[in-house]
Structures are given as C-alpha cells and as structure tokens.
Design a protein around this motif. Structure first.
Motif, PDB file in Angstrom:
ATOM      1  N   GLU A   1      51.586  55.334  69.992  1.00 37.45           N
ATOM      2  CA  GLU A   1      52.041  56.668  69.609  1.00 37.45           C
ATOM      3  C   GLU A   1      52.496  56.692  68.159  1.00 37.45           C
ATOM      4  OE1 GLU A   1      55.028  57.651  72.465  1.00 37.45           O
ATOM      5  OE2 GLU A   1      53.565  58.076  74.051  1.00 37.45           O
ATOM      6  N   ARG A   2      53.223  55.646  67.720  1.00 38.89           N
ATOM      7  CA  ARG A   2      53.666  55.581  66.321  1.00 38.89           C
ATOM      8  C   ARG A   2      52.477  55.496  65.373  1.00 38.89           C
ATOM      9  NH1 ARG A   2      57.832  51.753  68.065  1.00 38.89           N
ATOM     10  NH2 ARG A   2      56.349  50.155  67.485  1.00 38.89           N
TER      11      ARG A   2
ATOM     12  N   GLU B   1      54.340  52.915  73.088  1.00 42.26           N
ATOM     13  CA  GLU B   1      55.148  53.412  71.968  1.00 42.26           C
ATOM     14  C   GLU B   1      54.503  53.051  70.634  1.00 42.26           C
ATOM     15  OE1 GLU B   1      59.067  51.902  72.465  1.00 42.26           O
ATOM     16  OE2 GLU B   1      59.461  53.124  74.240  1.00 42.26           O
TER      17      GLU B   1
ATOM     18  N   ASP C   1      55.064  49.621  78.150  1.00 42.49           N
ATOM     19  CA  ASP C   1      55.839  50.660  77.466  1.00 42.49           C
ATOM     20  C   ASP C   1      55.862  50.426  75.965  1.00 42.49           C
ATOM     21  OD1 ASP C   1      56.349  51.901  79.855  1.00 42.49           O
ATOM     22  OD2 ASP C   1      58.410  51.135  80.050  1.00 42.49           O
TER      23      ASP C   1
END
Length: 61
Positions: free
Chosen positions: A40-41, A37, A33
């Motif tokens: 994605e950032r 994340e 996870d």
C-alpha cells in the motif's frame, strides 16, 4: 502403567504441536499484514510520483 505414560506423552506432544502451529499461524498473519502495508505504501508513493511528474510537465509548458 506404560499405556498411561504413553497416553500422557502423546497428549503432551499433541499440545506442543498445536501450540507451535498457533505461533506459526500468528507469524504468517503478521508477515502478510506487513507485506500488505508495504504494498500500500509503495502504491501511494507511485501515485505521488505520477502526480508530481504531471505537475512538472504542466509547469514546463
């Protein structure tokens, strides 16, 4: 008596094994996870950089 002690020992060992596997599974899921994340950032940052570069090129012309 030895059979009963062996049975309980093996049962307890299996319990500890499954508990540790559960903790490892949770750690792996959290790690994945966090990695998702972070990716994605980074993708969002790259999009913003591309937009800013495009705006800078437009303002130069």
């Amino acid at each position: 008596m030895v059979r009963v002690a062996t049975f309980f020992g093996m049962t307890f060992g299996a319990f500890l094994f499954w508990e540790s596997m559960d903790k490892v599974h949770v750690w792996i899921a959290l790690h994945q996870d966090e990695k998702q994340e972070r990716m994605e950032r980074e993708l969002e940052i790259k999009k913003m950089q591309a937009e800013l570069i495009a705006q800078a090129k437009e303002s130069e012309s």
